[in-house]
Design an enzyme around this catalytic site. Structure first.
Site, PDB file in Angstrom:
ATOM      1  N   HIS A 304       0.864  -1.180   0.000  1.00  0.00           N
ATOM      2  CA  HIS A 304       0.000   0.000   0.000  1.00  0.00           C
ATOM      3  C   HIS A 304       0.905   1.235   0.000  1.00  0.00           C
ATOM      4  O   HIS A 304       1.972   1.215   0.618  1.00  0.00           O
ATOM      5  CB  HIS A 304      -0.851  -0.023   1.275  1.00  0.00           C
ATOM      6  CG  HIS A 304      -1.710   1.188   1.460  1.00  0.00           C
ATOM      7  ND1 HIS A 304      -2.708   1.530   0.564  1.00  0.00           N
ATOM      8  CD2 HIS A 304      -1.736   2.134   2.431  1.00  0.00           C
ATOM      9  CE1 HIS A 304      -3.299   2.628   0.982  1.00  0.00           C
ATOM     10  NE2 HIS A 304      -2.737   3.032   2.103  1.00  0.00           N
ATOM     11  N   ASN A 305       0.489   2.315  -0.671  1.00  0.00           N
ATOM     12  CA  ASN A 305       1.327   3.537  -0.713  1.00  0.00           C
ATOM     13  C   ASN A 305       2.779   3.171  -1.018  1.00  0.00           C
ATOM     14  O   ASN A 305       3.704   3.622  -0.348  1.00  0.00           O
ATOM     15  CB  ASN A 305       1.308   4.264   0.639  1.00  0.00           C
ATOM     16  CG  ASN A 305      -0.018   4.958   0.889  1.00  0.00           C
ATOM     17  OD1 ASN A 305      -0.846   5.045  -0.006  1.00  0.00           O
ATOM     18  ND2 ASN A 305      -0.222   5.428   2.092  1.00  0.00           N
ATOM     19  N   GLU A 334       0.882  -0.132  -5.387  1.00  0.00           N
ATOM     20  CA  GLU A 334      -0.119   0.918  -5.555  1.00  0.00           C
ATOM     21  C   GLU A 334       0.507   2.170  -6.163  1.00  0.00           C
ATOM     22  O   GLU A 334       1.605   2.577  -5.774  1.00  0.00           O
ATOM     23  CB  GLU A 334      -0.726   1.285  -4.199  1.00  0.00           C
ATOM     24  CG  GLU A 334      -1.828   2.313  -4.365  1.00  0.00           C
ATOM     25  CD  GLU A 334      -2.385   2.822  -3.043  1.00  0.00           C
ATOM     26  OE1 GLU A 334      -3.554   3.239  -3.070  1.00  0.00           O
ATOM     27  OE2 GLU A 334      -1.685   2.825  -2.022  1.00  0.00           O
ATOM     28  N   ASP A 336      -0.565   6.104  -6.944  1.00  0.00           N
ATOM     29  CA  ASP A 336      -1.540   7.154  -6.691  1.00  0.00           C
ATOM     30  C   ASP A 336      -1.255   8.302  -7.671  1.00  0.00           C
ATOM     31  O   ASP A 336      -0.257   9.012  -7.485  1.00  0.00           O
ATOM     32  CB  ASP A 336      -1.264   7.631  -5.253  1.00  0.00           C
ATOM     33  CG  ASP A 336      -2.518   7.973  -4.515  1.00  0.00           C
ATOM     34  OD1 ASP A 336      -3.519   8.210  -5.184  1.00  0.00           O
ATOM     35  OD2 ASP A 336      -2.478   8.025  -3.272  1.00  0.00           O
ATOM     36  N   HIS A 349       1.022  11.171  -2.359  1.00  0.00           N
ATOM     37  CA  HIS A 349      -0.150  10.976  -1.511  1.00  0.00           C
ATOM     38  C   HIS A 349      -0.929  12.281  -1.534  1.00  0.00           C
ATOM     39  O   HIS A 349      -0.526  13.244  -0.887  1.00  0.00           O
ATOM     40  CB  HIS A 349       0.335  10.641  -0.092  1.00  0.00           C
ATOM     41  CG  HIS A 349      -0.674   9.894   0.700  1.00  0.00           C
ATOM     42  ND1 HIS A 349      -1.269   8.740   0.229  1.00  0.00           N
ATOM     43  CD2 HIS A 349      -1.202  10.106   1.927  1.00  0.00           C
ATOM     44  CE1 HIS A 349      -2.108   8.285   1.140  1.00  0.00           C
ATOM     45  NE2 HIS A 349      -2.094   9.094   2.169  1.00  0.00           N
ATOM     46  N   GLU A 383      -4.666   4.343  -8.474  1.00  0.00           N
ATOM     47  CA  GLU A 383      -5.684   5.232  -7.928  1.00  0.00           C
ATOM     48  C   GLU A 383      -5.588   6.496  -8.782  1.00  0.00           C
ATOM     49  O   GLU A 383      -4.603   7.222  -8.709  1.00  0.00           O
ATOM     50  CB  GLU A 383      -5.411   5.519  -6.451  1.00  0.00           C
ATOM     51  CG  GLU A 383      -6.638   6.074  -5.765  1.00  0.00           C
ATOM     52  CD  GLU A 383      -6.496   6.139  -4.246  1.00  0.00           C
ATOM     53  OE1 GLU A 383      -6.862   7.192  -3.699  1.00  0.00           O
ATOM     54  OE2 GLU A 383      -6.021   5.179  -3.624  1.00  0.00           O
TER      55      GLU A 383
END
Length: 753
Positions: A304-305, A334, A336, A349, A383
């Protein structure tokens, strides 16, 4: 360890490293300083100093280096690529959380000499047996303590050294051993005398007891003694005669004993300290599972991240995060994405102070590192917060940089009826993102030809759920329709992100290629209220669970409860050490560390209706009793830097599994002995769903006034555990090994009748 013996070119490389080289150490575009680097005579330590800063110098051990990257393969070196050619640049990557060392040599030959030389030294280290590693470790301590470098130590120096090594011992006993080891009667111990002293000091009484119990004459184990031991204690399935022969061949240092087909105590100790004598079953190390089942039948190691190196508010975003996750076997990362300057999408982020990196740099790093440690597919979880224009740029980068690795259409070009397997998708990178329409339309080419489709409200921004609202409040005012570029949509094949309404709705309407994402709190609510429904959903399609947005420190939740209901993509902050990552590393340490682990049968079969809350209702319910006798510890690392502090170790065993199996028990603590504590404490556990149980051993330094300090841990699936007398080779907080620290245990697993 004489470099002379290693032959030819390698020898030249090591010779030039022993002479030393001036190279530039690079920290940024503006920080580039010359340093003199030299390999020490022990061929184990690299020493370097700046040209002018007087006598200050630094050292690091070859064993701290995890990998060497050639050329411009780090952010820092990429930033100066225009200044120094790739063939003069290389990066040393350290284990754990220490930053990289980026270097530029004066010439391509010098760079190559260091790259090849370092690789050779690392390879030699990896091929060293346990015994050599131990001698090496003792030798390193000896050098540290020998302050005046005369290669000898008097009793007082030896006593101080023992303190440094975490040994608190009776002065009288130590003095007696000192005199016995001082063969030259000089009142000091030289290198090999010190090793002898150390061996006497670490005489393993606990192992000697076992040895004498099975040895008919108390001196050696004959081949048939050893067979009895393997059959009665180690409970090995294999051909005992054959195996006993191999063990003598492999671990017995005495040629005389080998000729007699026997094993001395030294050989027995070496076998028990080896990988075969460890708690992890060597047969589960390589890829041993069926890899031809649909993707949704596997747990998938997921991050994640991935772009963050620290926390979610101010941390450093870095391509390095992707490289580290992929080299640890992670298979789902991931990304973003947000609109960046000059039409180039960026990754960070959103709405926070984390730094920003270019989307195309992330894609390049993934393309380079995706298949270095595993051939099985990598999923890019996107994302997407970008405008249609920048989404087009994203699609261009994906196609251009990844080429054939990017999966652009179904495997045979026909409309499939289920997900392909990891085997079918070897070497492929899959995009998980939103898609216009379904897989069927895009194959039948009925997809609208308009340049960009619109996603209807129910597909809208799948991952913005309440946990994220406090950082996403600005998104609420956005138009309720996000526009999607057809080019990016076309890159999505088997992993279309959709919004979840209910399990009932999914059973009727959802397609096998649709993926739902839940925050941990939503997932927890579902698994408590409708666990069996959740399990059923996960037999048909992929589910991703990710940490709550409130975890601004990038801490992790416990992934086990998500695995209990069969969630495949349980995304953790790989950059944060601790229990969550220990469990992830433990589960994925089997099956060749390839990042895919086949779920137990009852989590794959839609008919089974497994409920983690009531495992005893399961067909074929077969609980087991796990008995662990914690016998002793060896050379536990020091936690407190304070000179005179010594650990008071205790061992906690944790079972992570279905709710009924969650349990923790610990041994008592031993005062002031991190060197060779002995417990002989037995812990008992009843395990109702052994197929899902993961066992974590934690060593802590007991402290009656404050929280215990962490000393070391080791985590593995119950299904990979070997029975009998076993060593557990401990790992540090961030999962790297800390030889020669270990625990000695006896394991029994019996069916509960």
């Amino acid at each position: 360890r004489d470099p002379e013996t290693s032959g030819g070119v390698e020898d030249d490389n090591l010779q030039s490293m022993l002479v030393g080289t001036v190279m530039r150490k690079i920290k940024s575009r503006s920080w580039k300083k010359q340093r003199y680097f030299k390999l020490q005579d022990d061929c184990m330590t690299i020493w370097y100093k700046s040209k002018k800063a007087g006598n200050t110098h630094s050292t690091f051990s070859v064993s701290d280096v995890e990998a060497i990257r050639e050329g411009h393969q780090s952010e820092v070196l990429l930033s100066i690529a225009d200044e120094f050619p790739a063939d003069r640049c290389f990066t040393l990557v350290f284990r754990g959380r220490r930053g990289n060392l980026d270097l530029v040599a004066e010439s391509a030959e010098e760079a190559q000499s260091w790259i090849s030389g370092m690789r050779k030294l690392i390879e030699n280290l990896e091929n060293m047996g346990e015994r050599e590693k131990l001698d090496q470790w003792i030798g390193d301590w000896f050098k540290k303590a020998d302050k005046n470098n005369d290669g000898r130590m008097n009793f007082k120096e030896v006593r101080d050294l023992l303190k440094m090594m975490n040994v608190d011992m009776n002065e009288h006993h130590a003095h007696r051993l000192f005199t016995m080891a001082d063969k030259s009667q000089s009142g000091t111990l030289e290198d090999d005398e010190f090793i002898l002293f150390y061996k006497m000091l670490t005489q393993r009484e606990d192992v000697l007891r076992v040895f004498q119990e099975y040895s008919v004459d108390g001196q050696t184990l004959s081949q048939s003694d050893l067979e009895d031991f393997l059959r009665e204690e180690q409970l090995e399935e294999a051909d005992f005669q054959q195996h006993a022969k191999q063990l003598i061949e492999r671990y017995e240092p005495s040629d005389t004993a080998k000729l007699l087909n026997a094993m001395t105590f030294d050989g027995f100790l070496m076998y028990l300290g080896s990988a075969e004598g460890s708690i992890f079953n060597p047969q589960k190390r390589g890829v041993f599972q069926d890899m031809s089942q649909p993707l949704c039948h596997y747990f998938i190691s997921s991050s994640h991240n991935t772009y963050l190196m620290e926390d979610q508010l101010r941390g450093q975003s870095s391509v390095e995060g992707y490289i580290r996750a992929l080299t640890r076997g992670c298979r789902c990362v991931e990304v973003d994405c947000w609109d960046g300057a000059n039409g180039e999408p960026i990754v960070y982020h959103g709405h926070t102070f984390t730094s920003k990196i270019l989307f195309k740099d992330v894609v390049s790093a993934v393309g380079t590192y995706a298949f270095k440690v595993s051939d099985y597919p990598v999923i890019l979880s996107i994302e997407n917060h970008c405008s249609v224009e920048q989404q087009r740029v994203m699609a261009q980068h994906l196609n251009h940089i990844l080429g054939d690795k990017l999966l652009k259409s179904t495997l045979d070009g026909k409309v499939p009826i289920g997900l392909p397997s990891p085997e079918d998708l070897k070497g492929k990178i899959l995009l998980k993102a939103k898609k216009i329409g379904g897989l069927e339309e895009s194959l039948n080419e009925i997809a609208e030809d308009s340049l960009n489709g619109e996603i209807s409200d129910e597909d809208e921004v799948a991952e913005l759920d309440e946990d994220n609202l406090h950082r996403e409040s600005s998104c609420l005012s956005q138009k309720s329709k996000q526009r999607l570029s057809k080019e990016l949509s076309d890159c999505v094949v088997y992993c279309k992100s959709v919004r979840f309404s209910s399990f009932k709705h999914s059973r009727v309407h959802s397609k096998f290629y649709e993926v739902v994402s839940f925050t941990e709190s939503k997932a927890r609510k579902h698994l408590r209220e409708t666990g069996a429904e959740f399990v059923h959903h996960n037999t048909q399609q992929l589910t991703r669970v990710y940490p709550s947005g409130f975890r601004t420190d990038s801490s992790n939740f416990n992934p086990q409860e998500m695995w209990n209901v069969g969630c495949q993509i349980v995304a953790l902050n790989f950059q944060t050490a601790g229990e969550g990552m220990d469990l992830n590393d433990g589960l994925f340490s089997q099956n060749g560390r390839c990042g895919y682990v086949l779920k137990p049968g009852f989590l794959r079969d839609a008919e089974k209706r497994f409920d983690p809350e009531g495992p005893q209702k399961q067909d074929g319910y077969q609980p087991v009793i796990l008995n662990i006798q914690v016998i002793s510890g060896q050379q536990l690392p020091k936690v407190n830097i304070k000179e005179d502090s010594i650990v008071d170790p205790l061992v906690r065993v944790e079972i992570h599994g279905v709710p009924m199996d969650q349990a923790k028990q610990e041994t008592r603590y031993i005062d002031n002995n991190g060197f060779n504590p002995v417990w002989y404490d037995t812990l008992h556990f009843t395990i109702h769903t052994p197929e899902l149980a993961v066992v974590r051993f934690v060593v802590e330094d007991y402290d009656k006034t404050s929280k215990n300090d962490f000393v070391g841990q080791y985590t593995l699936p119950l299904s990979c555990m070997q029975q009998g007398y076993r060593h557990i080779h401990l790992l540090s907080k961030d999962g790297t090994s800390i030889p020669p620290s270990s625990l000695f245990v006896h394991i029994r697993i019996t069916r509960l009748e």
